[in-house]
Design a protein around this motif. Structure first.
Motif, PDB file in Angstrom:
ATOM      1  N   UNK A 745       3.942  36.001  -4.704  1.00  0.00           N
ATOM      2  CA  UNK A 745       3.907  34.661  -5.292  1.00  0.00           C
ATOM      3  C   UNK A 745       4.819  33.746  -4.493  1.00  0.00           C
ATOM      4  N   UNK A 746       4.619  32.451  -4.669  1.00  0.00           N
ATOM      5  CA  UNK A 746       5.512  31.440  -4.114  1.00  0.00           C
ATOM      6  C   UNK A 746       6.370  30.911  -5.244  1.00  0.00           C
ATOM      7  N   UNK A 747       7.662  30.726  -4.966  1.00  0.00           N
ATOM      8  CA  UNK A 747       8.614  30.403  -6.019  1.00  0.00           C
ATOM      9  C   UNK A 747       9.601  29.375  -5.487  1.00  0.00           C
ATOM     10  N   UNK A 748      10.059  28.461  -6.353  1.00  0.00           N
ATOM     11  CA  UNK A 748      11.073  27.456  -6.018  1.00  0.00           C
ATOM     12  C   UNK A 748      11.841  27.125  -7.283  1.00  0.00           C
ATOM     13  N   UNK A 749      12.879  26.275  -7.126  1.00  0.00           N
ATOM     14  CA  UNK A 749      13.735  25.939  -8.258  1.00  0.00           C
ATOM     15  C   UNK A 749      12.921  25.366  -9.413  1.00  0.00           C
ATOM     16  N   UNK A 750      11.979  24.477  -9.078  1.00  0.00           N
ATOM     17  CA  UNK A 750      11.153  23.848 -10.114  1.00  0.00           C
ATOM     18  C   UNK A 750       9.837  24.583 -10.326  1.00  0.00           C
ATOM     19  N   UNK A 751       9.679  25.717  -9.701  1.00  0.00           N
ATOM     20  CA  UNK A 751       8.403  26.451  -9.819  1.00  0.00           C
ATOM     21  C   UNK A 751       8.668  27.943 -10.003  1.00  0.00           C
ATOM     22  N   UNK A 752       9.185  28.352 -11.204  1.00  0.00           N
ATOM     23  CA  UNK A 752       9.455  29.783 -11.437  1.00  0.00           C
ATOM     24  C   UNK A 752       8.163  30.592 -11.548  1.00  0.00           C
ATOM     25  N   UNK A 753       8.326  31.895 -11.458  1.00  0.00           N
ATOM     26  CA  UNK A 753       7.192  32.825 -11.530  1.00  0.00           C
ATOM     27  C   UNK A 753       7.119  33.428 -12.933  1.00  0.00           C
ATOM     28  N   UNK A 754       5.923  33.418 -13.533  1.00  0.00           N
ATOM     29  CA  UNK A 754       5.693  34.063 -14.821  1.00  0.00           C
ATOM     30  C   UNK A 754       4.912  35.364 -14.600  1.00  0.00           C
ATOM     31  N   UNK A 755       5.479  36.490 -15.046  1.00  0.00           N
ATOM     32  CA  UNK A 755       4.788  37.793 -14.980  1.00  0.00           C
ATOM     33  C   UNK A 755       4.405  38.165 -16.405  1.00  0.00           C
ATOM     34  N   UNK A 756       3.129  38.209 -16.691  1.00  0.00           N
ATOM     35  CA  UNK A 756       2.651  38.432 -18.050  1.00  0.00           C
ATOM     36  C   UNK A 756       1.896  39.747 -18.158  1.00  0.00           C
ATOM     37  N   UNK A 757       1.458  40.055 -19.385  1.00  0.00           N
ATOM     38  CA  UNK A 757       0.653  41.266 -19.617  1.00  0.00           C
ATOM     39  C   UNK A 757       1.471  42.534 -19.669  1.00  0.00           C
TER      40      UNK A 757
END
Length: 784
Positions: A745-757
């Motif tokens: 995934x691509x991640x930044x301060x204003x763009x966190x990563x959500x891992x679901x399931x």
């Protein structure tokens, strides 16, 4: 006349009811596949028991006789009712003695060597003697009455013509391979016979042996007779007895030989029989015998659960405790208990813990086993006993023939091992992993191959077999797989030195000439002993040895330090490639060695260098500047970067007309960064390599990546302190190291990563590993 007909009709009706009732019982026995009862009284002794010498009836003119067999039909039902046989030497010397006799017929003819059984009851002292086999004759002398000389019990097997095919009496003793007195799990007694010819009926007789007891009467209760139908899927220890050799009356008086005989087969591990250890030191043997309802076929093993006191261990007498397997009256295998115990089990056994001793046969069915204590040593009388608590039959466990002596298969990380046991049970093999004292099913297959993704450590596995036609699993065979770590190029560093122009910054270049280049390898974060080896190829096939001269270069080796003399630039071999590997003394070498490029700086053609500078700017961005003259327009230059492993990678490639002002390294490594500039001609040949430039990048003061919530339920959020976008790889592992989930995934301060399931994950510990191309971060997580 009418009354007689009615009486006859009533008798016929009663007989018919009894017949159908008996038929139902016999059919039930067949449907259960276990016991088949004798269903017909084919003979019994006449009613010639005289009750009075002066006669009975009118004027005492009628002789007084009663039956010698009471309630004969009771011997056809499997319950607590019985037919009673009576015997006496008579009322006066030689006058009107009588015997009791009954013959029970089976619904079919039994083949030769088929055991059948008759449940009996009489004087308990007599039966206790007879169940002791040959020892009964010796033991009878300890009683106030010589019981064996008072009452006789005779058993015969007869064929359909009425001819006797086997006959034996209590005076002869019931301890032959054809006739035994045995006990069941409830303490009931049975006469067991195994004729050598076919037969269909059993005759039991009781009589008096002495006239000293004139007027006395002896009884023998006969409950029923039966045999077991063979059922390979329902085999159990049905009866027991004991026997011995070489024991005198004085020995027997000192020891109560066997206690609770029937408790060895009552299917209750909390109860047991006890065999006295006193016999061990007195030149004799004592054996408890356990009989099975059907022969135990090859492919199965018999497990006898035993425990002992400390004396057997302290005196090193376990070799005198033996398991004996019998087939058709012959001892076919004898195993000493001492050969079945390793040091761990020995400690349990000596502390009174039960241990299952196995015995089996590859060729012959086993119809009974013996647990024997014997000795040829005069040690005196020992205290204590051997306990027998349970006997079970299971498919024979798989045999892992190639299990190493140390108990583990040893492989290297990334390798696999395939285990193919010998399967004597002929059924399926069922595999389990064993973690934290719990078993986890792997599957059913003929062999098992470990995963090539196992992390370094020790793993334990179990394999059980099933029978060819029956349900149930064997005892497990255990084996361990030890995965040794494998060193990687990241574990090596190389320190170059020498008079060839290689400087202290670690620039792996050389000046053409005769001065040597010295390469000193070092090991980083790796335990154990071993040695470094150098190669000319990536496959580690061409090893460099001390004194080799290859293409004009002389190689010297001293404990891994490589010295190269006579290096010269050539178009075809620049950079020169070498490969370094660490070979552990007790472990695994890497299949991926460290690649080292050694480049010449002597071939500069018409190039003159003005400047090559680097600068660390805001945001940990590295800027570059250089200026060259006299460069061929068709040449190109390449900017390279490496970490402390000096494994350089291209980060910028350009034609010579492009300006360097805008060349920047936006994502330098944390820690040491080494940069160099290389010039290549139009043929791709390296003509020049700059000096090495170094920049150090400290890690961010705040955590690069953070994960929440730490006690997660069905999702996780991964945040970062970086404002610019970073590409990361994420992997979720279980606490045992199994890969459960991964992605990029691509991640930044204003763009966190959500891992679901993640709601299907069980409660417990997990690990999230993040990699952003520079660093690796591990987060310890808990699932609610």
């Amino acid at each position: 006349m009418k009354k007689s007909l009615i009486g006859m009709a009533g008798l016929f009706f009663k007989t018919l009811v009894v017949f159908f009732f008996l038929f139902f019982l016999v059919s039930l026995s067949f449907s259960q596949g276990t016991k088949v009862l004798a269903d017909f009284v084919s003979h019994h002794s006449p009613p010639n028991k005289m009750t009075s010498l002066i006669g009975c009836g009118f004027l005492n003119l009628t002789p007084c006789f009663n039956p010698t067999v009471q309630n004969p039909a009771n011997a056809l039902l499997e319950n607590e009712q019985y037919a009673r046989l009576l015997a006496s030497p008579g009322l006066l010397l030689g006058l009107e003695s009588y015997v009791g006799e009954i013959e029970l017929r089976f619904p079919e003819t039994l083949p030769a060597d088929r055991w059948s059984y008759v449940r009996i009851k009489t004087d308990e002292n007599l039966l206790q003697l007879l169940v002791g086999g040959s020892l009964g004759e010796v033991l009878s002398e300890t009683l106030s009455l010589v019981i064996l000389g008072e009452q006789a019990i005779k058993i015969e097997a007869r064929n359909s013509m009425g001819a006797s095919v086997l006959s034996r009496t209590s005076s002869q003793g019931f301890y032959s391979d054809r006739t035994r007195l045995v006990m069941d799990s409830e303490g009931n007694y049975y006469l067991a016979v195994r004729p050598s010819l076919p037969y269909d009926r059993i005759r039991i007789t009781t009589s008096s042996l002495s006239i000293l007891g004139l007027g006395s009467e002896y009884f023998l209760d006969v409950f029923y007779a039966f045999y077991y139908k063979d059922d390979p899927c329902s085999i159990f220890p049905a009866f027991t007895s004991y026997d011995g050799k070489g024991l005198s009356l004085s020995v027997l008086k000192l020891n109560e030989m066997v206690k609770g005989l029937n408790l060895a087969i009552d299917d209750n591990p909390q109860t047991w029989s006890e065999i006295s250890l006193g016999v061990v030191g007195l030149l004799g043997s004592l054996e408890q015998i356990i009989y099975f309802n059907s022969p135990v076929q090859p492919g199965n093993e018999i497990l006898v659960s035993m425990a002992s006191g400390q004396s057997l261990i302290d005196l090193d007498l376990l070799e005198y405790v033996e398991l004996v397997a019998y087939s058709n009256g012959e001892a076919i295998k004898t195993v000493s208990a001492s050969t079945l115990l390793d040091l761990d089990i020995l400690g349990l056994f000596s502390s009174g813990e039960s241990f299952e001793f196995p015995i089996s046969s590859d060729d012959s069915p086993i119809d009974r086993i013996g647990v024997r204590i014997s000795s040829l040593l005069g040690l005196g009388v020992l205290e204590g006993n051997l306990q027998i608590s349970e006997t079970t039959i299971k498919p024979i466990r798989p045999v892992i023939n190639h299990d190493p002596e140390e108990g583990s298969f040893v492989i290297c990380k990334g390798q696999t091992v395939t285990v193919t046991p010998e399967n004597k049970a002929k059924g399926e093999l069922i595999w389990y992993s064993f973690v934290d004292d719990s078993e986890y099913l792997i599957g059913t297959q003929d062999s098992f191959t470990t995963s090539d993704e196992l992390e370094p450590g020790e793993y334990e596995y179990l394999v059980r077999s099933t029978g060819n036609s029956c349900n149930g699993e064997s005892e497990p065979s255990r084996f361990k797989v030890k995965v040794d770590p494998t060193p990687a190029p990241a574990n090596y560093t190389i320190i170059p030195s020498g008079e060839s122009g290689i400087d202290d910054t670690g620039l792996l270049t050389y000046i053409e000439g005769i001065n040597p280049v010295i390469l000193t390898p070092n090991l980083v974060n790796w335990p154990g002993n071993g040695e470094f080896k150098w190669y000319l190829d990536e496959e580690n096939a061409i090893e460099i040895r001390d004194g080799d001269v290859i293409d004009g270069v002389t190689y010297s080796l001293d404990q891994g330090v490589l010295t190269l003399s006579g290096l010269k630039y050539t178009d075809h071999y620049d950079p020169k490639k070498y490969y370094l590997n660490w070979i552990p003394e007790d472990g695994c070498s890497s299949s991926s060695p460290l690649e080292l490029n050694l480049s010449s700086v002597a071939r500069i053609l018409n190039l003159s260098s003005k400047t090559f500078n680097i600068e660390l700017t805001f945001g940990n961005v590295v800027a570059f500047n250089w200026d060259f003259q006299g460069i061929n327009p068709e040449s190109s230059h390449v900017l390279q970067r490496s970490g402390t492993d000096l494994n350089f990678k291209d980060i910028w490639v350009s034609t010579i007309e492009q300006l360097p002002e805008d060349v920047k390294d936006q994502s330098p490594l944390f820690g040491e960064n080494y940069y160099r500039l290389q010039l290549f001609n139009s043929h791709g040949i390296n003509e020049w390599t700059s000096e090495l430039k170094r920049i150090y990048i400290s890690e961010p003061s705040q955590k690069a990546y953070f994960v929440y919530p730490n006690h997660f339920s069905n999702s996780l959020t991964v945040g970062t302190s970086y404002k610019d976008t970073r590409k990361i790889e994420y992997v979720i592992y279980s606490s045992s190291g199994s890969l459960l989930h991964n992605g990029m995934a691509e991640i930044a301060l204003q763009n966190p990563l959500e891992i679901e399931g993640l709601d299907s994950y069980v409660s417990g510990e997990y690990f999230l590993v993040l990699t952003d191309g520079k660093m690796k971060f591990t987060h310890h997580l808990l699932k609610k």
